[in-house]
Design an enzyme around this catalytic site. Structure first.
Site, short mmCIF file in Angstrom:
data_model
loop_
_atom_site.label_atom_id
_atom_site.label_comp_id
_atom_site.label_asym_id
_atom_site.label_seq_id
_atom_site.Cartn_x
_atom_site.Cartn_y
_atom_site.Cartn_z
N LYS A 147 0.85 -1.20 0.00
CA LYS A 147 0.00 0.00 0.00
C LYS A 147 0.88 1.24 0.00
CE LYS A 147 -4.10 -2.03 0.72
NZ LYS A 147 -5.26 -1.83 -0.17
N ASP A 176 -0.41 -0.32 -4.49
CA ASP A 176 -1.82 0.07 -4.39
C ASP A 176 -1.94 1.41 -3.67
OD1 ASP A 176 -4.53 0.28 -4.26
OD2 ASP A 176 -4.86 -1.54 -3.08
N GLU A 208 -2.03 0.17 -8.72
CA GLU A 208 -3.47 0.07 -8.55
C GLU A 208 -4.05 1.40 -8.10
OE1 GLU A 208 -4.18 -3.80 -6.72
OE2 GLU A 208 -5.87 -2.92 -5.67
N ASP A 233 -9.32 -0.31 -9.21
CA ASP A 233 -9.89 -1.08 -8.11
C ASP A 233 -11.14 -0.36 -7.58
OD1 ASP A 233 -10.46 -2.69 -5.99
OD2 ASP A 233 -8.63 -2.31 -4.87
N LYS A 257 -13.17 -7.27 -6.60
CA LYS A 257 -13.45 -7.81 -5.28
C LYS A 257 -14.89 -8.32 -5.36
CE LYS A 257 -10.57 -4.74 -2.46
NZ LYS A 257 -9.49 -4.55 -3.44
MG LIG Z 1 -6.76 -1.87 -4.13
#
Ligand SMILES: [Mg+2]
Length: 333
Positions: A147, A176, A208, A233, A257
């Site tokens: 992240k 991300d 991402e 995302d 997701k």
């Molecule tokens: Mg993500």
């Protein structure tokens, strides 16, 4: 046909708070659903919302379930509003699971989730990533996710370069940003990704969601300007958003997701009829939703050789909710 409906909430503590640009996340709350038909067959489902991704909140999902009668029909499930995508997924999955009665070898094959080679491993945020990849590498993980957009970007870029220097050949890094960068910082990250991928043995697989979802045109623009691919995302959390980004011309990677996306039946059908590049990813759900995604959703759409983003179980304190004996899992709640 009517089904007997029961649900139980769960609360899972993270071993350490999960830090993203949305802040610190300490507890994952969700619901396990249990449908029983007239013949006594059971269909398991899970509602695992993430309001930061535009789904209903946990509290809303809980009230929705509390409001339902104990006998529900397929019509009840078909009428779940689009503003409750996590409930649409959970009930849709429970219904589909009811119609499947595996036996013998099929049952054994179903008794698994992913191997380490098939998964990407979520590293701790910030400089902790520098000593967070070695153990999972030993276990066999080759794809790592990190992240970014959390602390000062100059500092993060320094850690990034150090990380890329350390990572062995065949290691693959996904960054991300959770929409936390702006045009300038995103461009700097992408230029650095391009440079480091050509300088070091490890490679950056993609960046991402560098920009917030409102900046679709700029995301498209960035995607065309750099060699490092961009994956959407947050922009494609729900099926409605997936369809909209596709219609607006997005042909890069879609991080899906499934637990947040809405009706699994409609999602499957969209992926079967549109040749989109999908990276399946976790919404930090238990093995109930993971099992459905692994066995009922992914095999039904065109295969991809990208790792799935389900290497997250190590973030939780308890392992009870990772097990594949759903009756036992249910009894633990
Ligand atoms: Mg993500």
């Amino acid at each position: 046909m009517d089904y007997h409906f029961e649900f139980r909430p769960y609360r899972r503590l993270f071993k350490q708070p999960l830090r993203t640009r949305y802040g610190f996340w300490n507890v994952r709350e969700g619901l396990i659903l249990r449908l029983t038909d007239a013949e006594g067959r059971i269909g398991w489902g899970e509602v695992a919302p993430i309001a930061d991704f535009g789904t209903e909140s946990f509290a809303q999902a809980l009230s929705f379930c509390q409001f339902l009668a104990t006998e529900i029909s397929e019509g009840t499930i078909a009428q779940i509003p689009a503003t409750f995508p996590a409930c649409q997924f959970g009930f849709g999955a429970a219904l589909e699971n009811l119609s499947v009665v595996p036996s013998g070898n099929a049952q054994t094959a179903l008794n698994s989730l992913w191997t380490v080679h098939e998964q990407s491993y979520l590293l701790p945020t910030g400089r902790d990533a520098l000593r967070g990849w070695q153990d999972p590498w030993q276990q066999g993980f080759r794809t790592f996710k990190w992240k970014i957009g959390v602390v000062d970007s100059a500092e993060e870029l320094r850690h990034f370069e150090t990380l890329m220097q350390c990572l062995p050949e065949k290691a693959c890094l996904r960054l991300d940003a959770n929409g936390g960068l702006n045009w300038d910082t995103a461009s700097r990250w992408l230029a650095t990704c391009d440079r480091l991928t050509s300088s070091y043995a490890a490679k950056v697989e993609f960046l991402e969601q560098p920009l917030p979802i409102e900046q679709f045109d700029q995301l498209l623009n960035l995607h065309q300007q750099f060699r490092t691919p961009i994956a959407l995302d947050e922009s494609v959390s729900t099926l409605t958003q997936i369809q909209s980004c596709y219609q607006k011309g997005w042909r890069g990677i879609f991080v899906i997701k499934a637990a947040l996306a809405g009706s699994p039946e409609k999602l499957r059908s969209f992926c079967q009829t549109h040749a989109i590049e999908v990276v399946w990813s976790s919404a930090l759900e238990t093995s109930v939703a993971q099992h459905f995604i692994r066995h009922r959703l992914i095999p039904a759409v065109p295969a991809s050789d990208r790792a799935v983003g389900f290497g997250v179980d190590h973030w939780f304190l308890d392992t009870t909710l990772n097990q594949l004996d759903f009756e036992q899992l249910w009894q633990s709640l």
